[in-house]
Design an enzyme around this catalytic site. Sequence first.
Site, PDB file in Angstrom:
ATOM      1  CB  ALA A   1      -0.739  -0.114   1.303  1.00 27.18           C
TER       2      ALA A   1
ATOM      3  N   GLY B   1      -0.649  -5.225   0.615  1.00 28.51           N
ATOM      4  CA  GLY B   1      -1.798  -5.266  -0.330  1.00 28.51           C
ATOM      5  C   GLY B   1      -1.678  -5.861  -1.452  1.00 28.51           C
TER       6      GLY B   1
ATOM      7  CD  GLU C   1      -3.836  -7.743   2.428  1.00 28.76           C
ATOM      8  OE1 GLU C   1      -4.589  -8.234   3.725  1.00 28.76           O
ATOM      9  OE2 GLU C   1      -3.667  -6.613   2.445  1.00 28.76           O
TER      10      GLU C   1
ATOM     11  CD  GLU D   1       0.148  -6.348   5.456  1.00 32.23           C
ATOM     12  OE1 GLU D   1      -0.380  -6.178   4.369  1.00 32.23           O
ATOM     13  OE2 GLU D   1       0.912  -7.307   5.626  1.00 32.23           O
TER      14      GLU D   1
END
Length: 258
Positions: free
Chosen positions: A66, A109, A112, A132
């Site tokens: 991210a 992300g 993911e 994270e």
Amino acid sequence: MGFKNLILEKEEGIAVATVNRPEVRNALNRETWQEINSLIDQVEKDEEIQVLIFTGAGDKAFVAGADVASLKERTMLETFVNENQAILNRLANMEKVTIAAINGYALGGGCELALACDLRVAAENARLGQPELNLGILPGAGGTQRLARLVGIGKAKELILTGEIIDAAEAYRIGLVNKVVPAGEAVRAAKEMAKKIMAKGPLAVRFAKAVINWGSNVSLESGLIIERLAQTILFGTEDHLEGLTAFLEKRRPVYKGR
């Protein structure tokens, strides 16, 4: 529909969506997340598209996580609403098959996003992880749940709690990716996989994906009932007769999706 941070290309029933922010290793900011959501709308409505492939621009990153600056601006309420999780839920439950062509770093992300796809092809230079916890947060777009379901609770805890970044060979060994190919070959290999899938009965592909998804969240007995109902529906289709007839006549089937 035009996009600022995505490139969408279509060819022979295959759509390739490229996250195009190479200057930040294709990191996902809010605008890019919204574009992915819009892209899902567009692909779902396009009857010509059978398989959607995600990849990243350049040869260094699929999606390297991210955009940290955007995370710093997020409020508690926005985190609870969690649009990113909802977007990846939509991706995971699309009727059409999705493949991640991982051509470099797939972190946070980005990992993911790959986990939300049905299949994952990784270049040998790919690196995957959920780091994270290094930022005092956890994977919040499905990583804690999808990773555990894919590689097992113990391995998922190890990867998430340590923040370890693993290479493509290790990702393949633990079942995180389906295939490893030479650097620069991830999209080509994903297209080859897509073509194999597209040669099958389209209704059978759609139902098989749905049954696997639904069945993974219920008891074995319930999953078997879902499987039986789906098979019953397929036996009432023209494609089912075409598939069996073509096999007996030793020819390639011509499926019509009905």
